[in-house]
Structures are given as structure tokens and as C-alpha cells.
Design an enzyme around this catalytic site. Sequence first.
Site, PDB file in Angstrom:
ATOM      1  N   GLY A  95      54.040 -18.402 -36.068  1.00  0.00           N
ATOM      2  CA  GLY A  95      53.712 -19.131 -37.287  1.00  0.00           C
ATOM      3  C   GLY A  95      54.669 -20.236 -37.667  1.00  0.00           C
ATOM      4  O   GLY A  95      54.814 -20.551 -38.851  1.00  0.00           O
ATOM      5  N   ARG A 141      32.952 -10.549 -29.389  1.00  0.00           N
ATOM      6  CA  ARG A 141      33.228 -11.814 -30.073  1.00  0.00           C
ATOM      7  C   ARG A 141      32.353 -12.029 -31.294  1.00  0.00           C
ATOM      8  O   ARG A 141      32.822 -12.488 -32.338  1.00  0.00           O
ATOM      9  CB  ARG A 141      33.017 -12.992 -29.119  1.00  0.00           C
ATOM     10  CG  ARG A 141      34.212 -13.261 -28.250  1.00  0.00           C
ATOM     11  CD  ARG A 141      34.091 -14.587 -27.505  1.00  0.00           C
ATOM     12  NE  ARG A 141      34.857 -14.519 -26.275  1.00  0.00           N
ATOM     13  CZ  ARG A 141      36.188 -14.595 -26.216  1.00  0.00           C
ATOM     14  NH1 ARG A 141      36.904 -14.794 -27.313  1.00  0.00           N
ATOM     15  NH2 ARG A 141      36.820 -14.487 -25.076  1.00  0.00           N
ATOM     16  N   MET A 194      44.757 -17.550 -31.208  1.00  0.00           N
ATOM     17  CA  MET A 194      44.551 -17.388 -29.768  1.00  0.00           C
ATOM     18  C   MET A 194      43.211 -16.770 -29.397  1.00  0.00           C
ATOM     19  O   MET A 194      43.031 -16.312 -28.277  1.00  0.00           O
ATOM     20  CB  MET A 194      45.692 -16.563 -29.166  1.00  0.00           C
ATOM     21  CG  MET A 194      47.058 -17.224 -29.289  1.00  0.00           C
ATOM     22  SD  MET A 194      47.125 -18.905 -28.622  1.00  0.00           S
ATOM     23  CE  MET A 194      46.892 -18.556 -26.887  1.00  0.00           C
ATOM     24  N   ARG A 195      42.270 -16.727 -30.331  1.00  0.00           N
ATOM     25  CA  ARG A 195      40.973 -16.128 -29.978  1.00  0.00           C
ATOM     26  C   ARG A 195      39.871 -17.188 -30.020  1.00  0.00           C
ATOM     27  O   ARG A 195      39.697 -17.868 -31.038  1.00  0.00           O
ATOM     28  CB  ARG A 195      40.658 -14.986 -30.933  1.00  0.00           C
ATOM     29  CG  ARG A 195      39.400 -14.256 -30.538  1.00  0.00           C
ATOM     30  CD  ARG A 195      39.486 -12.781 -30.813  1.00  0.00           C
ATOM     31  NE  ARG A 195      38.181 -12.185 -30.578  1.00  0.00           N
ATOM     32  CZ  ARG A 195      37.961 -10.892 -30.442  1.00  0.00           C
ATOM     33  NH1 ARG A 195      38.960 -10.048 -30.530  1.00  0.00           N
ATOM     34  NH2 ARG A 195      36.754 -10.439 -30.236  1.00  0.00           N
ATOM     35  N   LEU A 252      36.488 -18.914 -30.550  1.00  0.00           N
ATOM     36  CA  LEU A 252      35.479 -18.707 -31.591  1.00  0.00           C
ATOM     37  C   LEU A 252      34.083 -19.006 -31.050  1.00  0.00           C
ATOM     38  O   LEU A 252      33.905 -19.937 -30.256  1.00  0.00           O
ATOM     39  CB  LEU A 252      35.776 -19.613 -32.789  1.00  0.00           C
ATOM     40  CG  LEU A 252      37.126 -19.339 -33.465  1.00  0.00           C
ATOM     41  CD1 LEU A 252      37.536 -20.513 -34.350  1.00  0.00           C
ATOM     42  CD2 LEU A 252      37.069 -18.041 -34.264  1.00  0.00           C
ATOM     43  N   HIS A 282      46.531 -28.258 -30.140  1.00  0.00           N
ATOM     44  CA  HIS A 282      46.603 -27.772 -28.759  1.00  0.00           C
ATOM     45  C   HIS A 282      47.827 -28.396 -28.087  1.00  0.00           C
ATOM     46  O   HIS A 282      47.986 -29.615 -28.113  1.00  0.00           O
ATOM     47  CB  HIS A 282      45.338 -28.132 -27.993  1.00  0.00           C
ATOM     48  CG  HIS A 282      45.405 -27.709 -26.568  1.00  0.00           C
ATOM     49  ND1 HIS A 282      45.222 -26.402 -26.176  1.00  0.00           N
ATOM     50  CD2 HIS A 282      45.698 -28.394 -25.443  1.00  0.00           C
ATOM     51  CE1 HIS A 282      45.385 -26.323 -24.866  1.00  0.00           C
ATOM     52  NE2 HIS A 282      45.675 -27.525 -24.399  1.00  0.00           N
ATOM     53  N   ASP A 335      38.736 -26.666 -26.691  1.00  0.00           N
ATOM     54  CA  ASP A 335      39.722 -27.747 -26.576  1.00  0.00           C
ATOM     55  C   ASP A 335      39.084 -29.105 -26.267  1.00  0.00           C
ATOM     56  O   ASP A 335      39.736 -29.996 -25.730  1.00  0.00           O
ATOM     57  CB  ASP A 335      40.783 -27.423 -25.503  1.00  0.00           C
ATOM     58  CG  ASP A 335      41.630 -26.217 -25.873  1.00  0.00           C
ATOM     59  OD1 ASP A 335      41.784 -25.945 -27.070  1.00  0.00           O
ATOM     60  OD2 ASP A 335      42.133 -25.543 -24.946  1.00  0.00           O
TER      61      ASP A 335
HETATM   62  N1  NHR Z   1      37.225 -21.882 -30.336  1.00  0.00           N
HETATM   63  C1  NHR Z   1      36.341 -22.849 -30.054  1.00  0.00           C
HETATM   64  N2  NHR Z   1      35.043 -22.537 -30.130  1.00  0.00           N
HETATM   65  N3  NHR Z   1      36.698 -24.102 -29.710  1.00  0.00           N
HETATM   66  C2  NHR Z   1      38.001 -24.410 -29.615  1.00  0.00           C
HETATM   67  O1  NHR Z   1      38.326 -25.649 -29.273  1.00  0.00           O
HETATM   68  C3  NHR Z   1      38.995 -23.425 -29.879  1.00  0.00           C
HETATM   69  C4  NHR Z   1      38.552 -22.142 -30.251  1.00  0.00           C
HETATM   70  C5  NHR Z   1      39.484 -21.129 -30.505  1.00  0.00           C
HETATM   71  C6  NHR Z   1      40.835 -21.378 -30.359  1.00  0.00           C
HETATM   72  C7  NHR Z   1      42.738 -22.843 -29.690  1.00  0.00           C
HETATM   73  C8  NHR Z   1      42.920 -23.010 -28.169  1.00  0.00           C
HETATM   74  C9  NHR Z   1      44.179 -23.802 -27.813  1.00  0.00           C
HETATM   75  O2  NHR Z   1      44.590 -24.679 -28.566  1.00  0.00           O
HETATM   76  C10 NHR Z   1      41.278 -22.632 -29.962  1.00  0.00           C
HETATM   77  C11 NHR Z   1      40.364 -23.672 -29.748  1.00  0.00           C
HETATM   78  C12 NHR Z   1      42.695 -19.379 -27.134  1.00  0.00           C
HETATM   79  C13 NHR Z   1      42.215 -19.470 -25.838  1.00  0.00           C
HETATM   80  C14 NHR Z   1      41.917 -18.235 -25.022  1.00  0.00           C
HETATM   81  O3  NHR Z   1      41.634 -18.324 -23.830  1.00  0.00           O
HETATM   82  C15 NHR Z   1      41.990 -20.736 -25.316  1.00  0.00           C
HETATM   83  C16 NHR Z   1      42.227 -21.866 -26.082  1.00  0.00           C
HETATM   84  C17 NHR Z   1      42.705 -21.759 -27.386  1.00  0.00           C
HETATM   85  C18 NHR Z   1      42.949 -20.503 -27.897  1.00  0.00           C
HETATM   86  N4  NHR Z   1      41.948 -17.027 -25.634  1.00  0.00           N
HETATM   87  C19 NHR Z   1      41.658 -15.745 -25.013  1.00  0.00           C
HETATM   88  C20 NHR Z   1      40.263 -15.270 -25.445  1.00  0.00           C
HETATM   89  O4  NHR Z   1      39.637 -14.582 -24.631  1.00  0.00           O
HETATM   90  C21 NHR Z   1      42.652 -14.701 -25.432  1.00  0.00           C
HETATM   91  C22 NHR Z   1      44.057 -15.047 -25.038  1.00  0.00           C
HETATM   92  C23 NHR Z   1      45.109 -14.185 -25.753  1.00  0.00           C
HETATM   93  O5  NHR Z   1      44.794 -13.396 -26.669  1.00  0.00           O
HETATM   94  O6  NHR Z   1      46.297 -14.364 -25.433  1.00  0.00           O
HETATM   95  O7  NHR Z   1      39.848 -15.515 -26.592  1.00  0.00           O
HETATM   96  O8  NHR Z   1      44.745 -23.604 -26.696  1.00  0.00           O
HETATM   97  C1  GAR Z   2      51.840 -23.910 -30.854  1.00  0.00           C
HETATM   98  O1  GAR Z   2      52.669 -24.595 -29.947  1.00  0.00           O
HETATM   99  C2  GAR Z   2      50.396 -24.285 -30.622  1.00  0.00           C
HETATM  100  O2  GAR Z   2      50.218 -25.588 -30.128  1.00  0.00           O
HETATM  101  C3  GAR Z   2      50.006 -23.297 -29.580  1.00  0.00           C
HETATM  102  O3  GAR Z   2      50.682 -22.106 -29.852  1.00  0.00           O
HETATM  103  C4  GAR Z   2      51.880 -22.403 -30.565  1.00  0.00           C
HETATM  104  C5  GAR Z   2      51.892 -21.583 -31.822  1.00  0.00           C
HETATM  105  O4  GAR Z   2      53.164 -21.569 -32.377  1.00  0.00           O
HETATM  106  N1  GAR Z   2      48.604 -23.073 -29.638  1.00  0.00           N
HETATM  107  C6  GAR Z   2      47.926 -22.575 -28.649  1.00  0.00           C
HETATM  108  O5  GAR Z   2      48.417 -22.367 -27.555  1.00  0.00           O
HETATM  109  C7  GAR Z   2      46.501 -22.270 -28.977  1.00  0.00           C
HETATM  110  N2  GAR Z   2      45.880 -21.640 -27.869  1.00  0.00           N
HETATM  111  P1  GAR Z   2      53.396 -21.046 -33.863  1.00  0.00           P
HETATM  112  O6  GAR Z   2      52.750 -19.696 -33.978  1.00  0.00           O
HETATM  113  O7  GAR Z   2      54.875 -20.966 -33.972  1.00  0.00           O
HETATM  114  O8  GAR Z   2      52.788 -22.051 -34.799  1.00  0.00           O
END
Ligand code: NHR
Ligand code: GAR
Length: 219
Positions: A17, A70, A95-96, A98, A114, A150
Site C-alpha cells: 500500500g 471470479r 492483484m486480482r 476483474l 501498471h 492492462d
Molecule cells: N482487471 C481487468 N479486467 N483489467 C485490467 O486491466 C486489470 C484488472 C485487474 C487488475 C492490475 C494488473 C497490473 O497492473 C489489474 C488490471 C493482476 C494480474 C494477475 O494475473 C494481472 C494484472 C494485474 C493484476 N492476477 C492473478 C489472477 O489470477 C493472481 C496473481 C496473484 O494473486 O498474485 O487474478 O499488473
Molecule cells: C506497484 O508498483 C504497482 O505498480 C504494482 O504493484 C505495486 C504495489 O505496490 N501493481 C501491480 O503489479 C498490479 N498487478 P504498493 O502496494 O506498495 O502500492
Amino acid sequence: MGNSKQVSAAILISGNGTNLQAFIDAARDGSLDLRIAVVVSNRPDAYGLVRARDAGIATECVRNEDYPERAAFDTALADTLAKYAPGLLILAGFMRILTGRFVRRFEGKILNIHPALLPKFPGLNTHQRVIDAGETLHGSTVHFVTEDLDAGPRILQGRVPVLADDTASRLSARVQAVEHKIYPQAAALFASGRLEFKDGESWLDGARLDEPVQYAGEL
Ligand code: NHR
Ligand code: GAR
């Protein structure tokens, strides 16, 4: 400061955070005119929940383990958020992935940061992948969230150099420092009405953004 039209935001986290902290600090010092109504985590042990409580912000947790599917997770998340009627959702290390249904419910009102210069390096583990690819430039991108991971329209980018002897952890720290500047600024553009999502694209001051704004200190 008692502005009745102030945008109310929900910040979604999964971990440390530090980006959340940047929002808390910017809202407090007045550089960001936004009300943080609630912080929601999908992990009960996320340190960001402690930061939120310390700042007197309401917290909620919608646990991954309680909703393995989901669709069910997203329904629970949407119902939790509805209690706060946010005008903006801010994904800050959330990190989930949507579902399309969730994204459509909040269409044009979800921001993500990102840690890469999108469209390069979508997905996870970006810092190590950037080093392995021999890139000399890296950074972070604020974008509107669409169903495609992304791939939503970009808003603002901050760049950092990749140094010859970088590790993923040192590179990540350099990227995070710039994230803490650009993310509250992007939210401020939205909160002031200058930034909009329209026809699947980002618009700033009434003009379509072909390329994201590049952070250069001030906006
Ligand atoms: N959801 C949608 N529909 N579209 C996007 O652009 C999203 C999103 C949810 C999260 C953040 C994203 C990033 O900035 C984000 C963008 C999680 C994963 C992932 O693979 C990928 C990209 C991002 C966030 N998550 C796994 C899953 O199965 C779990 C991984 C874990 O818990 O460590 O959801 O990178
Ligand atoms: C940030 O660097 C953000 O860009 C990245 O995780 C970090 C969160 O840090 N986001 C992702 O990788 C989304 N998949 P924080 O919890 O300290 O803000």
C-alpha cells in the site's frame, strides 16, 4: 475542504500500500481534492489496511479464499463497494483480475497503475522481465481499466532508467518513487473533471489522448 462535489473514491489493494499512502498524503496536504471513502483488500494481511486504519479510513476485506470463483468474488466486491457509492475506483497494487461484468458496472471509473511502459510488458513480474530483455528505459503507466488486462486506454506515464547492474528490487524501488508522484496526479485530473473515459479512449481537457501524458515533474 467541504466541497460538496468532491469525488469519493474507493482504493483497492492487495499488499503493502505505498501507492495508497501516496493518496492519503496527497489528500491530506491538499494537492489532491478527493475523498477516500474506503480501502478494500482481497487479502486480510495486506499492510495497506493498517495504513488506512491509521489514517481513519474505513476498511473492508473481500477474501480470495471465500470466493474461489471470479464471478462470485466480483459480485461480493461490487456489493461491498456499493455501500460507499464511489465515483472512482483506484486499483493500487490490486492483484486480482476483474471480470468484464464488474468492469462494465463501473465503466470509465476504474484506474490502475501498471509497473511498465504499456503497451510493453503487460502482466506480472515486469521488473525482472525488463532487465532480462535488456531494456534501458522502464517506468509505470496509469490507465483506465477495461475488460482486457492492462490494455485499457493509457493516461499518464513516468519513466525511469534501467541501470547496468540493476536488480529487480532496486529497479522496482525506482519505479515506485515515480508511481507515488504520477498516480495521485492522474486521480486529480479525474477528480477535477479534466480527465474522462469516452468511446473506449482517454480524453484530457476535451481532446482525445493519442499518447499518454509523460510525467516531467509538474502537470
Ligand atoms: N482487471 C481487468 N479486467 N483489467 C485490467 O486491466 C486489470 C484488472 C485487474 C487488475 C492490475 C494488473 C497490473 O497492473 C489489474 C488490471 C493482476 C494480474 C494477475 O494475473 C494481472 C494484472 C494485474 C493484476 N492476477 C492473478 C489472477 O489470477 C493472481 C496473481 C496473484 O494473486 O498474485 O487474478 O499488473
Ligand atoms: C506497484 O508498483 C504497482 O505498480 C504494482 O504493484 C505495486 C504495489 O505496490 N501493481 C501491480 O503489479 C498490479 N498487478 P504498493 O502496494 O506498495 O502500492
